[in-house]
Design a protein around this motif. Structure first.
Motif, PDB file in Angstrom:
ATOM      1  N   GLN A  97       0.693  -1.243   0.003  1.00  0.00           N
ATOM      2  CA  GLN A  97       0.089  -0.059  -0.041  1.00  0.00           C
ATOM      3  C   GLN A  97       0.869   1.462  -0.050  1.00  0.00           C
ATOM      4  OE1 GLN A  97      -2.773  -0.090   3.474  1.00  0.00           O
ATOM      5  NE2 GLN A  97      -4.001  -1.904   2.372  1.00  0.00           N
ATOM      6  N   ILE A  98       1.830   1.211   0.829  1.00  0.00           N
ATOM      7  CA  ILE A  98       2.837   2.331   0.816  1.00  0.00           C
ATOM      8  C   ILE A  98       3.352   2.534  -0.391  1.00  0.00           C
ATOM      9  CG2 ILE A  98       4.921   3.229   1.936  1.00  0.00           C
ATOM     10  CD1 ILE A  98       4.001   1.825   4.653  1.00  0.00           C
ATOM     11  N   LEU A  99       3.864   1.566  -1.236  1.00  0.00           N
ATOM     12  CA  LEU A  99       4.759   1.685  -2.337  1.00  0.00           C
ATOM     13  C   LEU A  99       3.915   2.080  -3.561  1.00  0.00           C
ATOM     14  CD1 LEU A  99       7.435  -1.321  -2.004  1.00  0.00           C
ATOM     15  CD2 LEU A  99       7.842   1.169  -1.142  1.00  0.00           C
ATOM     16  N   ALA A 100       2.647   1.684  -3.376  1.00  0.00           N
ATOM     17  CA  ALA A 100       1.663   2.173  -4.329  1.00  0.00           C
ATOM     18  C   ALA A 100       1.186   3.469  -4.207  1.00  0.00           C
ATOM     19  CB  ALA A 100       0.611   0.928  -4.464  1.00  0.00           C
ATOM     20  N   GLY A 101       1.375   4.165  -3.027  1.00  0.00           N
ATOM     21  CA  GLY A 101       1.053   5.521  -2.928  1.00  0.00           C
ATOM     22  C   GLY A 101      -0.520   5.416  -2.292  1.00  0.00           C
ATOM     23  N   LEU A 102      -0.730   4.448  -1.836  1.00  0.00           N
ATOM     24  CA  LEU A 102      -2.233   4.451  -1.227  1.00  0.00           C
ATOM     25  C   LEU A 102      -2.354   5.106   0.208  1.00  0.00           C
ATOM     26  CD1 LEU A 102      -3.352   0.984  -2.542  1.00  0.00           C
ATOM     27  CD2 LEU A 102      -3.620   3.230  -3.492  1.00  0.00           C
ATOM     28  N   ALA A 103      -1.085   4.898   0.869  1.00  0.00           N
ATOM     29  CA  ALA A 103      -1.165   5.331   2.190  1.00  0.00           C
ATOM     30  C   ALA A 103       0.373   5.849   2.456  1.00  0.00           C
ATOM     31  CB  ALA A 103      -1.718   4.571   3.350  1.00  0.00           C
ATOM     32  N   ASP A 104       0.371   6.910   3.354  1.00  0.00           N
ATOM     33  CA  ASP A 104       1.936   7.395   3.675  1.00  0.00           C
ATOM     34  C   ASP A 104       2.195   6.550   5.084  1.00  0.00           C
ATOM     35  OD1 ASP A 104       2.971   9.121   1.959  1.00  0.00           O
ATOM     36  OD2 ASP A 104       1.928  10.750   2.787  1.00  0.00           O
ATOM     37  N   VAL A 105       1.167   6.266   5.908  1.00  0.00           N
ATOM     38  CA  VAL A 105       1.490   5.610   7.084  1.00  0.00           C
ATOM     39  C   VAL A 105       0.352   4.703   7.485  1.00  0.00           C
ATOM     40  CG1 VAL A 105       1.712   5.970   9.671  1.00  0.00           C
ATOM     41  CG2 VAL A 105       2.164   7.774   8.091  1.00  0.00           C
ATOM     42  N   VAL A 106       0.852   3.356   7.712  1.00  0.00           N
ATOM     43  CA  VAL A 106       0.206   2.162   7.882  1.00  0.00           C
ATOM     44  C   VAL A 106       0.388   1.516   9.426  1.00  0.00           C
ATOM     45  CG1 VAL A 106      -0.681  -0.145   7.010  1.00  0.00           C
ATOM     46  CG2 VAL A 106       0.109   1.838   5.457  1.00  0.00           C
ATOM     47  N   LEU A 107      -0.530   1.133   9.979  1.00  0.00           N
ATOM     48  CA  LEU A 107      -0.412   0.408  11.328  1.00  0.00           C
ATOM     49  C   LEU A 107      -0.533  -0.996  10.953  1.00  0.00           C
ATOM     50  CD1 LEU A 107      -0.125   0.287  14.344  1.00  0.00           C
ATOM     51  CD2 LEU A 107      -2.534   0.720  14.467  1.00  0.00           C
ATOM     52  N   VAL A 108       0.207  -2.163  11.522  1.00  0.00           N
ATOM     53  CA  VAL A 108       0.107  -3.323  11.291  1.00  0.00           C
ATOM     54  C   VAL A 108      -0.180  -3.942  12.860  1.00  0.00           C
ATOM     55  CG1 VAL A 108       1.111  -5.474  10.583  1.00  0.00           C
ATOM     56  CG2 VAL A 108       1.635  -3.328   9.175  1.00  0.00           C
ATOM     57  N   VAL A 109      -1.123  -4.600  12.835  1.00  0.00           N
ATOM     58  CA  VAL A 109      -1.197  -5.432  14.217  1.00  0.00           C
ATOM     59  C   VAL A 109      -1.760  -6.780  14.236  1.00  0.00           C
ATOM     60  CG1 VAL A 109      -2.413  -5.087  16.607  1.00  0.00           C
ATOM     61  CG2 VAL A 109      -2.419  -3.191  14.909  1.00  0.00           C
ATOM     62  N   GLY A 110      -0.991  -7.521  14.836  1.00  0.00           N
ATOM     63  CA  GLY A 110      -1.475  -9.013  15.474  1.00  0.00           C
ATOM     64  C   GLY A 110      -1.570  -9.065  16.728  1.00  0.00           C
ATOM     65  N   ALA A 111      -2.477 -10.233  17.217  1.00  0.00           N
ATOM     66  CA  ALA A 111      -2.795 -10.527  18.462  1.00  0.00           C
ATOM     67  C   ALA A 111      -3.545 -11.825  18.671  1.00  0.00           C
ATOM     68  CB  ALA A 111      -3.655  -9.161  19.369  1.00  0.00           C
ATOM     69  N   ASP A 112      -3.274 -12.423  19.743  1.00  0.00           N
ATOM     70  CA  ASP A 112      -3.959 -13.771  19.902  1.00  0.00           C
ATOM     71  C   ASP A 112      -4.190 -14.143  21.288  1.00  0.00           C
ATOM     72  OD1 ASP A 112      -5.211 -15.949  19.046  1.00  0.00           O
ATOM     73  OD2 ASP A 112      -3.180 -17.110  18.228  1.00  0.00           O
ATOM     74  N   ALA A 113      -5.146 -15.030  21.514  1.00  0.00           N
ATOM     75  CA  ALA A 113      -5.637 -15.587  22.730  1.00  0.00           C
ATOM     76  C   ALA A 113      -5.339 -17.147  22.662  1.00  0.00           C
ATOM     77  CB  ALA A 113      -6.646 -14.912  23.387  1.00  0.00           C
ATOM     78  N   ALA A 114      -4.343 -17.573  22.774  1.00  0.00           N
ATOM     79  CA  ALA A 114      -4.417 -19.163  22.268  1.00  0.00           C
ATOM     80  C   ALA A 114      -4.590 -20.020  23.393  1.00  0.00           C
ATOM     81  CB  ALA A 114      -2.797 -19.426  21.968  1.00  0.00           C
ATOM     82  N   PRO A 115      -5.065 -21.159  22.941  1.00  0.00           N
ATOM     83  CA  PRO A 115      -5.663 -22.169  24.070  1.00  0.00           C
ATOM     84  C   PRO A 115      -4.458 -22.863  24.821  1.00  0.00           C
ATOM     85  CG  PRO A 115      -5.613 -23.153  22.007  1.00  0.00           C
ATOM     86  CD  PRO A 115      -5.270 -21.577  21.470  1.00  0.00           C
ATOM     87  N   LYS A 116      -4.977 -23.621  25.717  1.00  0.00           N
ATOM     88  CA  LYS A 116      -3.640 -24.255  26.424  1.00  0.00           C
ATOM     89  C   LYS A 116      -3.395 -25.630  25.787  1.00  0.00           C
ATOM     90  CE  LYS A 116      -2.735 -26.444  31.062  1.00  0.00           C
ATOM     91  NZ  LYS A 116      -3.234 -26.501  32.421  1.00  0.00           N
TER      92      LYS A 116
END
Length: 396
Positions: A97-116
């Motif tokens: 997205q950044i290299l295509a000029g669609l956004a100057d700033v992008v937030l990337v997030v990943g999160a999990d609550a895994a089972p035992k």
């Protein structure tokens, strides 16, 4: 157009078993990354979420879930899933997205609550699903696969239980120094050997846990970084998300058989080796240029395999590289300075992002007691089910 994007901010929620929802973890990591970047959430042009299948519908649309939790502000949104490579796919989408000029700033997030315990297949009967089949037909849980891979290394390369144990010893020593790690206790080879057998030959301390946790990055165009007062940021130079090449002759999850090579010549190297090779080619570097690496140590034996797949040593020489001290703190190319999954456990959509967080802090010279002196080039290695390659090269 430059293929590089700037890493302006990195943030994490500590790994553990916290008993709360994945959204809470992701918001903590996102806000930490935004603060690290000095960027207001309202100035973010796009948010890319790495999905978790354990989060119900909100987990399948993680980008929008995090955008809503942070406060709707009109940003573009994308959500991606690639099993354990989800975080790298999210980084790749943000970079595009950044290299295509669609956004100057992008937030990337990943999160999990895994089972035992180890991961189990999703519910329902799906006889056309290889992942369902390997659980239900073969009983091939993830630890069983790790054990088979360890046996392969023992048979092909002569690796020993002591070799595997030393990987845990090394990574545990790094985890002691990392406040985001779940396990912060030094471990001896004797303790590894004395831990319960999970999937012969691997013991409990040879295999990573499942965890809750989150990681986030703020990426931007180089132009924005300069305008923002960051003329020399850490830069992502390559993201490899390749798939296998036919025929694949080394078993990888969730497959239960390799391709036949009876009618065609074997591919030039394994799938895992192709992941790093594509990243190196795109970045214009080679393994000799790497200062440090973060690799996907689901088990101790698999870390040794990554040494070879990253080209840090020749095939079959992973254990020798380890025992020579090259991959330890102060060595030629330290591996898993964060403590790796051995110290964190798996929080699936966050782990490839967390690898880039560690590389970023190292390249900035901000890793504290874990700091690799003179670090200039970092590489990550990861992979997801169904042939999702994952490798990121960052430079400074």
């Amino acid at each position: 157009m430059s293929g590089e994007v700037a890493v302006l901010g990195a943030g994490m929620h500590p790994w553990g078993k916290w008993g709360r929802g994945f959204v809470e973890y992701g918001v903590v990591a996102a806000r930490e990354a935004l603060a690290d970047a000095g960027v207001d959430w309202r100035d973010v042009g796009s948010i890319v979420g790495a999905d978790t299948v354990r989060g119900g519908y909100p987990g399948f649309v993680a980008g929008a879930t995090f955008a809503r939790a942070l406060g709707w502000q009109g940003a573009r949104v994308a959500s991606v899933y690639a099993a354990c490579a989800s975080g790298a796919q999210a980084i790749a989408a943000a970079r595009a997205q950044i290299l295509a000029g669609l956004a100057d700033v992008v937030l990337v997030v990943g999160a999990d609550a895994a089972p035992k315990g180890f991961f189990r297949p999703a519910g329902g009967d799906r006889p056309d699903d290889p992942d369902w089949l390997r659980f239900r037909v073969l009983g091939a849980t993830n630890p069983a696969y790790f054990g088979l891979y360890a046996r392969r290394r023992m048979a092909v390369h002569g690796d020993t239980l002591e070799d595997f144990a030393q990987v845990k010893v090394k990574n545990a020593a790094a985890g002691v120094l990392n406040t985001n790690a779940r396990y912060r206790k030094a471990v001896t080879a004797e303790e590894v050997a004395a831990s319960a057998v999970v999937a012969d030959p691997l013991r409990l301390l040879d295999i990573c846990a499942t965890s809750d946790g989150a990681a986030a990055l703020v990426l931007s165009s180089m132009e924005f970084a300069r305008r923002h007062g960051a003329p020399d940021p850490v830069r992502i130079r390559a993201v490899s998300t390749v798939t296998p090449t036919y025929p694949t002759t080394v078993l990888d999850l969730p497959d239960i058989a390799t391709d036949s090579a009876s009618a065609v010549a074997p591919a030039d190297g394994t799938f895992r080796a192709s992941i790093a090779r594509a990243a190196y080619e795109e970045a214009g570097i080679g393994p000799e240029d790497v200062s440090l690496a973060e690799v996907y140590d689901l088990s101790t034996a698999l870390e040794l395999q990554w040494y070879e797949d990253l080209g840090l040593c020749a095939e079959g020489e992973g254990a020798k590289l380890l025992h020579d001290g090259a991959t330890s703190a102060g060595g030629r190319v330290p591996v898993n300075t964060s403590g790796g999954l051995a110290s964190f456990g798996e929080a699936v959509p966050a782990q490839a992002i967390a690898q880039v967080c560690e590389i970023t802090w190292q390249l900035r010279g901000a890793a504290g007691a874990r700091q690799v002196a003179g670090a200039r080039v970092g590489v990550t290695a990861n992979q997801g089910l169904f042939g999702h390659g994952s490798s990121v090269v960052a430079v400074h």
